[in-house]
Write an enzyme that holds these catalytic residues in place. Structure first.
Site: not given
Ligand code: AGP
Length: 605
Positions: A2, A27, A73, A99-100, A480, A484, A487, A503, A600
């Site tokens: 949010c 975000r 959100w 927010n929250g 990673e 990526k 995502e 395995h 985000k």
């Molecule tokens: C990364 O591409 C992601 N969108 C996600 O995994 C992110 O790294 C994770 O939510 C942690 O975020 P932060 O580093 O802001 O704590």
């Protein structure tokens, strides 16, 4: 997740607020809304969907100030027009954006309903508007403080009262709120990105603080009304840092920014005189560093994976047992906290709820935790009180690229410092310092070879599945790379430890399923070559990401990165995988900067 924007001053609020909302879009959100005060009345517009939908719905003469606006959100109640913020009291005088999560919302709602209040949404946030309206206090800030004393939960919020337009009120408990100080005008936001166009002089609220914000200044107080003192700070980035500039996407821009970002992470932290590094922000003297027996790294998603690379470096260079664990798991398993363990909380945003909860669990049990965070003044940075700032610059794309790299670099700095007070020799210290200093130029060289990676992406774009494999630190790079790719391109990508292939996952290898094999120049090089043979024997296409030179096994495609100090291979090997994910997503026409269902910073459980 949010987002909050507020404005008070002489100008019309709507254009400023709408621009602020656009800047918060990164975000992640599902609905948006705005309220302004005009001639003693509240004007309100809100809807499910993007900020551009809200823009279309705004009446042409949506004039007034002050005003507040929000991107939501969904947590309590589906994304819908009625659940979008702002929420108002029964008389449509008071508007609240929040927010929250209000944990005792159900009890408060029942109490208000029995007093005759009719609710218009399914949200927890609406209780705030009715609660504030029900308070007998005659000033808005006093009413907000009184209402918040009844609330359990987390909030970053802004409140507008159309009948008292001389001020807006903001409050924080666990969800960030920043005030922007302008020329006879003030701003409120959940993220400096929303106000950096207007001012760089800001004040971050602390948990439990309520701010009365007027056009000509502000006052802050605790929930009990005791005044608090605040010192403004300056945002170090210009508004250009929050713009895409010449790039089509923030993700691409942030990949390109990595050389400078890494340069900033390293800046002032290399000590060639003693062939070591120095991290002032960790506030640990040499004897305290020497007493550490174990390192535990906590983070989520990419932050956790960067932690895996860091744990590997710390074990290698300092010979300390080091382990990374998803903060989301750690916090729920009643972890054993040890006095001589150094806990590291990794988070680019500094707002990830699970990571914050893990920090609080460590602290509650008397453990020592440092933050490795990008956003200065963020909740995790404050909760830890000390640590390492990445200085990567604002990261706007939902997916982490430059902050992943900078986190790995920050952990490398720590590994060297921990190593040099143990058994890491001056010669190795010097070698590693030179290796770190070379990284920005090497990353630049990889990014410049983008067309080669775009061609590699063609191999993946038509596939339904892709595998990424690696061993040891190479496995973290594979994790990673797969994260990526899934995502941003929605392609099903899984990472496996190369040694684990036989395995089970080997059953999935087929001519339709390419495997990206990450091959650092380490002791396991030959074993990775055998992995390639195993995959190709099952007619699986192989894309090798490795170093220049002859590949002793045939592969279908290859990308090589320059030779660095072997310890930093994972950092360089990850860069082509970022570009690979980007180009697959580009070819598939995906919403690269705002992948579906993702936010985000994940500020809820
Ligand atoms: C990364 O591409 C992601 N969108 C996600 O995994 C992110 O790294 C994770 O939510 C942690 O975020 P932060 O580093 O802001 O704590």
């Amino acid at each position: 997740m949010c987002g909050i924007v507020g404005y008070i001053g002489k100008r019309d609020a709507a254009p400023i607020l709408m621009e602020g909302l656009r800047r918060l879009e990164y975000r992640g959100y599902d609905s948006a809304g705005i309220a302004v005060a005009h001639m003693g009345e509240l004007r309100l517009a809100k809807c499910k969907g993007r900020v551009r939908e809200l823009e279309k719905r705004l009446p042409s003469r949506f004039k007034g100030a002050p005003g507040i606006a929000h991107t939501r959100w969904a947590t309590h109640g589906e994304p819908s027009d009625k659940n979008a913020h702002p929420h108002c009291d029964a008389t449509n005088r008071i508007a609240v954006i929040h927010n929250g999560i209000i944990e005792n919302a159900a009890a408060l709602r029942a109490r208000l309903e029995s007093a005759g209040v009719a609710f218009r949404s399914e949200t927890d946030s609406e209780v705030l508007a009715h609660l504030i309206a029900a308070m007998p206090e005659h000033s808005l800030d006093a009413a907000v403080r009184a209402a918040l004393r009844l609330v359990t939960g987390t909030y970053g919020l802004a409140v507008l009262d159309a009948a008292r337009p001389e001020a807006i009120v903001a409050a924080r408990n666990g969800s960030p709120v920043v005030l922007g100080i302008g020329e006879r005008e003030m701003f409120v936001a959940s993220d400096p990105a929303a106000l950096v166009r207007h001012t760089r002089s800001v004040v971050y609220l602390d948990d439990g603080e309520v701010a009365l914000v007027r056009a000509d200044g502000f006052e802050t107080a605790t929930l009990d009304g005791g005044p608090t003192a605040k010192t403004p700070s300056t945002i170090n980035f210009t508004s250009e840092a929050f713009d895409k500039g010449e790039y089509a996407h923030f993700m691409r821009k942030e990949i390109a920014e990595q050389p400078e970002a890494v340069g900033r992470t390293l800046s002032g932290r290399l000590e060639p005189r003693f062939q070591t590094t120095h991290l002032g922000g960790i506030e640990l003297a040499a004897h305290e560093l020497l007493d550490i027996r174990r390192v535990k790294i906590l983070g989520c998603g990419s932050a956790y994976i960067a932690g895996c690379i860091g744990a590997h470096l710390i074990e290698q260079l300092a010979r300390l047992p080091a382990h990374a664990e998803p903060a989301s798991e750690f916090r729920y398993r009643n972890p054993v906290i040890e006095r001589d363990t150094l806990y590291l909380a990794v988070s680019q945003s500094g707002e990830t709820f699970d990571t914050l909860a893990a920090v609080q669990e460590v602290k509650r049990k008397g453990g020592r935790v440092l933050g490795i965070v990008n956003v200065v003044g963020s909740t995790i940075a404050r909760e830890c009180g000390r640590g390492i700032y990445l200085h990567a610059g604002p990261e706007i794309a939902v997916v982490s690229t430059k902050t992943f790299t900078c986190t790995a670099v920050a952990l490398a700095l720590l590994a060297i410092q921990l190593g040099r007070i143990r058994d890491l020799s001056t010669a190795d210290g010097g070698r590693l310092l030179a290796g770190l200093a070379a990284l920005p130029e090497q990353i630049d060289g990889i990014v410049a070879r983008e067309p080669e990676i775009a061609r590699l992406a063609e191999q993946l774009v038509a596939c339904e599945h892709a595998y990424f494999v690696g061993r040891s630190a190479g496995y973290a790079v594979a994790m990673e790379g797969a994260l990526k790719l899934k995502e941003v391109s929605y392609l099903h990508a899984e990472a496996y430890s190369a040694a684990e292939l036989k395995h089970g996952p080997l059953a999935l290898i087929s001519p339709e399923t390419p495997t990206v094999v990450v091959i650092p120049r380490d002791d396991l090089y030959q074993k990775n070559i055998s992995t390639i043979a195993e995959i190709r024997a099952r007619r699986g296409p192989v894309v090798a990401v490795t170093h220049a030179g002859e590949m002793p096994a045939p592969v279908d495609a290859m990308f090589d990165v320059p030779a660095s100090e072997p310890e930093f291979d994972p950092i360089l090997l990850n860069i082509p995988l970022q570009l690979l994910a980007y180009h697959v997503a580009l070819k598939k026409g995906c919403d690269i900067d705002k992948p579906r269902n993702l936010a985000k910073s994940v500020t809820v459980e």
